[in-house]
Design an enzyme around this catalytic site. Structure first.
Site, short mmCIF file in Angstrom:
data_model
loop_
_atom_site.label_atom_id
_atom_site.label_comp_id
_atom_site.label_asym_id
_atom_site.label_seq_id
_atom_site.Cartn_x
_atom_site.Cartn_y
_atom_site.Cartn_z
N LYS A 1 0.83 -1.21 0.00
CA LYS A 1 0.00 0.00 0.00
C LYS A 1 0.87 1.26 0.00
O LYS A 1 0.59 2.22 -0.71
CB LYS A 1 -0.91 0.01 1.23
CG LYS A 1 -2.13 -0.90 1.10
CD LYS A 1 -2.97 -0.86 2.34
CE LYS A 1 -4.22 -1.72 2.21
NZ LYS A 1 -5.16 -1.22 1.20
N ARG B 1 3.49 5.87 -2.91
CA ARG B 1 4.75 6.50 -3.29
C ARG B 1 4.88 6.62 -4.81
O ARG B 1 5.18 7.69 -5.34
CB ARG B 1 5.86 5.63 -2.72
CG ARG B 1 7.21 6.21 -2.72
CD ARG B 1 8.10 5.17 -2.09
NE ARG B 1 9.45 5.65 -1.93
CZ ARG B 1 10.39 4.95 -1.31
NH1 ARG B 1 10.12 3.77 -0.80
NH2 ARG B 1 11.60 5.42 -1.21
N ARG C 1 10.06 -4.18 9.61
CA ARG C 1 10.78 -5.14 10.46
C ARG C 1 9.77 -6.03 11.20
O ARG C 1 8.67 -5.62 11.53
CB ARG C 1 11.72 -4.45 11.44
CG ARG C 1 11.05 -3.74 12.63
CD ARG C 1 11.23 -4.56 13.91
NE ARG C 1 10.54 -3.99 15.07
CZ ARG C 1 9.26 -4.22 15.36
NH1 ARG C 1 8.52 -4.96 14.56
NH2 ARG C 1 8.71 -3.70 16.44
N ARG D 1 5.87 -13.34 27.73
CA ARG D 1 6.13 -13.77 29.11
C ARG D 1 6.00 -12.61 30.07
O ARG D 1 5.39 -12.71 31.12
CB ARG D 1 7.56 -14.31 29.23
CG ARG D 1 7.68 -15.70 28.73
CD ARG D 1 8.51 -16.55 29.72
NE ARG D 1 8.65 -17.88 29.18
CZ ARG D 1 9.77 -18.32 28.61
NH1 ARG D 1 10.82 -17.55 28.56
NH2 ARG D 1 9.83 -19.53 28.12
N ARG E 1 8.42 1.50 9.36
CA ARG E 1 8.75 2.91 9.60
C ARG E 1 8.72 3.63 8.26
O ARG E 1 9.34 3.17 7.29
CB ARG E 1 10.14 2.98 10.23
CG ARG E 1 10.52 4.35 10.70
CD ARG E 1 11.76 4.28 11.56
NE ARG E 1 11.48 3.61 12.83
CZ ARG E 1 12.40 2.94 13.54
NH1 ARG E 1 13.63 2.84 13.11
NH2 ARG E 1 12.07 2.38 14.68
N GLU F 1 2.26 -2.02 13.30
CA GLU F 1 2.61 -0.70 13.85
C GLU F 1 3.28 0.12 12.77
O GLU F 1 4.31 -0.28 12.23
CB GLU F 1 3.55 -0.86 15.05
CG GLU F 1 3.90 0.49 15.69
CD GLU F 1 4.94 0.36 16.81
OE1 GLU F 1 4.54 0.42 17.98
OE2 GLU F 1 6.13 0.17 16.50
N HIS G 1 18.93 6.51 20.03
CA HIS G 1 18.94 5.08 20.32
C HIS G 1 20.38 4.58 20.50
O HIS G 1 20.68 3.83 21.42
CB HIS G 1 18.24 4.34 19.18
CG HIS G 1 18.05 2.89 19.45
ND1 HIS G 1 17.14 2.42 20.35
CD2 HIS G 1 18.69 1.81 18.94
CE1 HIS G 1 17.22 1.10 20.39
NE2 HIS G 1 18.14 0.70 19.53
P1 GTP Z 1 7.03 -0.86 23.30
O1 GTP Z 1 6.47 -1.87 24.24
O2 GTP Z 1 8.52 -0.72 23.37
O3 GTP Z 1 6.57 -1.10 21.90
O4 GTP Z 1 6.50 0.56 23.74
P2 GTP Z 1 5.03 1.15 23.75
O5 GTP Z 1 4.03 0.08 23.56
O6 GTP Z 1 4.88 2.07 24.93
O7 GTP Z 1 4.97 2.00 22.41
P3 GTP Z 1 5.60 3.39 21.98
O8 GTP Z 1 4.62 3.89 20.98
O9 GTP Z 1 5.93 4.32 23.10
O10 GTP Z 1 6.98 2.99 21.29
C1 GTP Z 1 7.03 2.05 20.30
C2 GTP Z 1 8.29 2.19 19.46
O11 GTP Z 1 8.56 3.56 19.15
C3 GTP Z 1 9.56 1.72 20.11
O12 GTP Z 1 9.72 0.33 19.97
C4 GTP Z 1 10.62 2.50 19.31
O13 GTP Z 1 10.80 1.94 18.01
C5 GTP Z 1 9.94 3.83 19.14
N1 GTP Z 1 10.25 4.73 20.26
C6 GTP Z 1 9.43 5.09 21.25
N2 GTP Z 1 10.04 5.92 22.11
C7 GTP Z 1 11.29 6.12 21.65
C8 GTP Z 1 12.42 6.89 22.10
O14 GTP Z 1 12.39 7.56 23.13
N3 GTP Z 1 13.55 6.84 21.35
C9 GTP Z 1 13.62 6.11 20.20
N4 GTP Z 1 14.77 6.14 19.53
N5 GTP Z 1 12.59 5.37 19.75
C10 GTP Z 1 11.44 5.35 20.46
MG MG Z 2 7.75 -1.82 20.38
#
Ligand code: GTP
Ligand code: MG
Length: 246
Positions: free
Chosen positions: A69, A74, A92, A104, A126, A188, A204
């Site tokens: 999609k 694009r 990914r 778990r 992404r 996501e 990161h």
């Molecule tokens: P997860 O359990 O890690 O998936 O977190 P969440 O359910 O609270 O979701 P959230 O939307 O906050 O973040 C999901 C994804 O966004 C992460 O796995 C990262 O890929 C990205 N992300 C969120 N916060 C940050 C951050 O502070 N720095 C960076 N580099 N990436 C972030």
């Molecule tokens: Mg995540």
């Protein structure tokens, strides 16, 4: 020594006579059998591996559907000369090990329905866009598609995280047509600008596994760099608008 006599004899029996032995082949039964519970455990592992492999396939298909999609948007927008909003895309899949670890952690059974409801980032994509307006434009184009179901929005652009992280996160459910049924797969979608992506990638790298012990001074510096990136985004957007009028 040739062995001809079918009857074994007691060694030494009959004076000096040499002992003769019957050829016997009992075959090799293999190593001693493991305790009874082991084959059951093996079956459980085999069963889980099979289920997990099927699960991963379903998420892979979901990711491919969303990817198509995005590719269509694009290419079509480029073809129409409306300006391509998408710079690059990276899909990914979570590894089976990290799915099991997260399941778990949150006490979630390893079954598709439970995982679908509770771990919604197994498939992730992404989408890096040029400008902030492009992020919302692409999000709008995706969420308006009738076969996509928007189940969650987290707008970290409107409300950045305390560390400065910005991106628009959507959980979209997409139908996947299998041979005998249709399954709705959550994916996501993280949409961000090039500047937000630059910041998130380096943050990161710099802070990964360092949190939560980051000194306050560095925390503030980090948030300040995110502000700088956001200011760049605004200036670039204004320049683009002045030059292209949109
Ligand atoms: P997860 O359990 O890690 O998936 O977190 P969440 O359910 O609270 O979701 P959230 O939307 O906050 O973040 C999901 C994804 O966004 C992460 O796995 C990262 O890929 C990205 N992300 C969120 N916060 C940050 C951050 O502070 N720095 C960076 N580099 N990436 C972030
Ligand atoms: Mg995540």
């Amino acid at each position: 020594m040739t062995i001809e006599d079918p009857e074994p004899r007691e060694p030494g029996a009959g004076g000096q006579q040499m002992a003769r032995w019957r050829n016997v082949d009992r075959g090799y039964a293999g190593p001693e059998l493991p305790p009874r519970s082991a084959p059951d455990e093996l079956d459980t592992v085999r069963g889980l591996t099979g289920e997990l492999t099927q699960l991963m396939l379903i998420y892979k298909f979901g990711l491919a559907e969303i990817g198509t999609k995005i590719d269509i948007l694009r290419e079509e927008l480029t073809h129409r000369g409306r300006g391509n909003p998408i710079e690059h895309v990276s899909p990914r899949l979570k590894t089976p090990a990290s799915i099991v670890a997260k399941a778990r952690r949150i006490d979630c059974p390893l079954a598709f329905d439970d995982l679908r409801a509770r771990i919604r980032d197994i498939a992730g994509i992404r989408v890096v866009c040029g400008f902030v307006s492009d992020v919302y434009r692409v999000a709008d184009m995706l969420t308006r598609q009738p076969d996509l179901n928007l189940v969650q929005t987290k707008d970290y652009i409107a409300e950045p995280k305390a560390n400065g992280y910005r991106s628009l996160h959507l959980i979209l459910e997409i139908p996947v047509f299998l041979s005998d049924r249709v399954v709705s797969v959550p994916v996501e979608v993280q949409l961000r600008t090039v500047a937000m992506d630059f910041w998130a990638s380096l943050e990161h790298k710099i802070y990964y596994k360092y949190d939560p012990d980051i000194p306050e001074r560095l925390r503030e510096e980090l948030a300040a760099t995110a502000e700088d990136a956001a200011r760049l985004d605004k200036r670039m957007e204004l320049l683009h608008r002045e030059i292209h009028g949109r």
